[in-house]
Design a protein around this motif. Structure first.
Motif, PDB file in Angstrom:
ATOM      1  N   ILE A  37     -25.967   5.226 -10.609  1.00 55.77           N
ATOM      2  CA  ILE A  37     -27.286   5.865 -10.527  1.00 55.77           C
ATOM      3  C   ILE A  37     -27.168   7.283  -9.986  1.00 55.77           C
ATOM      4  O   ILE A  37     -27.758   8.222 -10.529  1.00 55.77           O
ATOM      5  N   LYS A  38     -26.399   7.446  -8.916  1.00 57.44           N
ATOM      6  CA  LYS A  38     -26.234   8.758  -8.280  1.00 57.44           C
ATOM      7  C   LYS A  38     -25.721   9.801  -9.263  1.00 57.44           C
ATOM      8  O   LYS A  38     -26.304  10.880  -9.398  1.00 57.44           O
ATOM      9  N   TYR A  39     -24.641   9.488  -9.954  1.00 56.91           N
ATOM     10  CA  TYR A  39     -24.033  10.481 -10.840  1.00 56.91           C
ATOM     11  C   TYR A  39     -24.885  10.765 -12.069  1.00 56.91           C
ATOM     12  O   TYR A  39     -24.956  11.908 -12.525  1.00 56.91           O
ATOM     13  N   VAL A  40     -25.550   9.753 -12.603  1.00 60.65           N
ATOM     14  CA  VAL A  40     -26.438   9.993 -13.747  1.00 60.65           C
ATOM     15  C   VAL A  40     -27.621  10.865 -13.312  1.00 60.65           C
ATOM     16  O   VAL A  40     -28.007  11.800 -14.022  1.00 60.65           O
ATOM     17  N   CYS A  41     -28.173  10.588 -12.151  1.00 62.99           N
ATOM     18  CA  CYS A  41     -29.337  11.346 -11.679  1.00 62.99           C
ATOM     19  C   CYS A  41     -29.021  12.812 -11.389  1.00 62.99           C
ATOM     20  O   CYS A  41     -29.868  13.676 -11.576  1.00 62.99           O
ATOM     21  N   ARG A  42     -27.825  13.105 -10.932  1.00 66.20           N
ATOM     22  CA  ARG A  42     -27.535  14.469 -10.512  1.00 66.20           C
ATOM     23  C   ARG A  42     -26.827  15.321 -11.564  1.00 66.20           C
ATOM     24  O   ARG A  42     -26.649  16.518 -11.379  1.00 66.20           O
ATOM     25  N   HIS A  43     -26.410  14.742 -12.679  1.00 63.89           N
ATOM     26  CA  HIS A  43     -25.554  15.472 -13.616  1.00 63.89           C
ATOM     27  C   HIS A  43     -26.172  16.762 -14.150  1.00 63.89           C
ATOM     28  O   HIS A  43     -25.469  17.740 -14.356  1.00 63.89           O
ATOM     29  N   LYS A  44     -27.477  16.811 -14.340  1.00 63.23           N
ATOM     30  CA  LYS A  44     -28.116  18.028 -14.869  1.00 63.23           C
ATOM     31  C   LYS A  44     -28.153  19.144 -13.835  1.00 63.23           C
ATOM     32  O   LYS A  44     -28.169  20.315 -14.194  1.00 63.23           O
ATOM     33  N   ARG A  45     -28.193  18.780 -12.558  1.00 62.46           N
ATOM     34  CA  ARG A  45     -28.351  19.772 -11.492  1.00 62.46           C
ATOM     35  C   ARG A  45     -27.037  20.146 -10.808  1.00 62.46           C
ATOM     36  O   ARG A  45     -26.977  21.122 -10.092  1.00 62.46           O
ATOM     37  N   LYS A  46     -25.999  19.330 -11.005  1.00 62.90           N
ATOM     38  CA  LYS A  46     -24.785  19.611 -10.248  1.00 62.90           C
ATOM     39  C   LYS A  46     -23.518  19.567 -11.097  1.00 62.90           C
ATOM     40  O   LYS A  46     -22.944  20.594 -11.398  1.00 62.90           O
ATOM     41  N   GLY A  47     -23.078  18.374 -11.501  1.00 62.52           N
ATOM     42  CA  GLY A  47     -21.731  18.246 -12.041  1.00 62.52           C
ATOM     43  C   GLY A  47     -21.591  18.174 -13.545  1.00 62.52           C
ATOM     44  O   GLY A  47     -20.473  18.094 -14.050  1.00 62.52           O
ATOM     45  N   GLY A  48     -22.704  18.141 -14.275  1.00 61.94           N
ATOM     46  CA  GLY A  48     -22.635  18.112 -15.729  1.00 61.94           C
ATOM     47  C   GLY A  48     -21.803  16.951 -16.257  1.00 61.94           C
ATOM     48  O   GLY A  48     -21.921  15.810 -15.797  1.00 61.94           O
ATOM     49  N   LEU A  49     -20.959  17.245 -17.212  1.00 57.34           N
ATOM     50  CA  LEU A  49     -20.129  16.228 -17.852  1.00 57.34           C
ATOM     51  C   LEU A  49     -19.254  15.502 -16.837  1.00 57.34           C
ATOM     52  O   LEU A  49     -19.047  14.284 -16.947  1.00 57.34           O
ATOM     53  N   SER A  50     -18.758  16.190 -15.856  1.00 56.36           N
ATOM     54  CA  SER A  50     -17.916  15.564 -14.830  1.00 56.36           C
ATOM     55  C   SER A  50     -18.659  14.423 -14.139  1.00 56.36           C
ATOM     56  O   SER A  50     -18.091  13.348 -13.907  1.00 56.36           O
ATOM     57  N   ASP A  51     -19.926  14.635 -13.805  1.00 56.13           N
ATOM     58  CA  ASP A  51     -20.717  13.574 -13.177  1.00 56.13           C
ATOM     59  C   ASP A  51     -20.953  12.412 -14.131  1.00 56.13           C
ATOM     60  O   ASP A  51     -20.935  11.253 -13.724  1.00 56.13           O
ATOM     61  N   LEU A  52     -21.162  12.688 -15.405  1.00 56.64           N
ATOM     62  CA  LEU A  52     -21.344  11.607 -16.378  1.00 56.64           C
ATOM     63  C   LEU A  52     -20.070  10.788 -16.531  1.00 56.64           C
ATOM     64  O   LEU A  52     -20.126   9.561 -16.666  1.00 56.64           O
ATOM     65  N   LEU A  53     -18.927  11.450 -16.472  1.00 56.32           N
ATOM     66  CA  LEU A  53     -17.657  10.729 -16.545  1.00 56.32           C
ATOM     67  C   LEU A  53     -17.438   9.876 -15.298  1.00 56.32           C
ATOM     68  O   LEU A  53     -16.890   8.771 -15.380  1.00 56.32           O
ATOM     69  N   LYS A  54     -17.873  10.369 -14.148  1.00 57.73           N
ATOM     70  CA  LYS A  54     -17.788   9.569 -12.919  1.00 57.73           C
ATOM     71  C   LYS A  54     -18.690   8.344 -13.034  1.00 57.73           C
ATOM     72  O   LYS A  54     -18.291   7.238 -12.647  1.00 57.73           O
ATOM     73  N   ALA A  55     -19.894   8.530 -13.562  1.00 58.91           N
ATOM     74  CA  ALA A  55     -20.811   7.405 -13.762  1.00 58.91           C
ATOM     75  C   ALA A  55     -20.184   6.385 -14.706  1.00 58.91           C
ATOM     76  O   ALA A  55     -20.245   5.170 -14.468  1.00 58.91           O
ATOM     77  N   LYS A  56     -19.565   6.872 -15.765  1.00 62.47           N
ATOM     78  CA  LYS A  56     -18.899   6.000 -16.731  1.00 62.47           C
ATOM     79  C   LYS A  56     -17.776   5.199 -16.061  1.00 62.47           C
ATOM     80  O   LYS A  56     -17.596   4.006 -16.329  1.00 62.47           O
ATOM     81  N   HIS A  57     -17.028   5.858 -15.186  1.00 61.83           N
ATOM     82  CA  HIS A  57     -15.939   5.202 -14.463  1.00 61.83           C
ATOM     83  C   HIS A  57     -16.481   4.046 -13.615  1.00 61.83           C
ATOM     84  O   HIS A  57     -15.939   2.932 -13.659  1.00 61.83           O
TER      85      HIS A  57
END
Length: 68
Positions: A37-57
Motif C-alpha cells: 500500500i505504501k509504495y503504490v500510494c507514494r509512487h506518483k509523488r516520490k519514487g515513480g517506477l522504483s516504488d512500483l517495483l518495490k510494491a511488486k516485490h
C-alpha cells in the motif's frame, strides 16, 4: 509534537487524504501488505517506477507465502 504529525524525508504522505500508517493501523494491515500500500500510494509523488517495483516485490512475497 506527536510522531505521526512529523514526517521525516518529505511530504509525499502528508499530501494524501488519509495517512498510510494510520490507514494500515486502524485496518490491522500487516507489514508486508502495508508496504504494498505504501509504495503504490507514494509512487506518483516520490519514487515513480522504483516504488512500483518495490510494491511488486512485497506483493510477490505475499503471493509466495500463500503458495507454500
Amino acid at each position: 509534537m506527536a510522531a505521526n504529525e512529523n514526517q521525516v524525508g518529505g511530504n509525499h504522505y502528508k499530501e494524501m487524504a488519509i495517512d498510510v500508517i494510520e490507514f494500515c493501523r486502524v485496518n490491522d494491515i500487516g507489514f508486508i501488505e502495508g508496504n504494498v500500500i505504501k509504495y503504490v500510494c507514494r509512487h506518483k509523488r516520490k519514487g515513480g517506477l522504483s516504488d512500483l517495483l518495490k510494491a511488486k516485490h512485497y506483493l510477490q512475497i505475499l503471493i509466495d507465502t500463500h503458495q507454500q
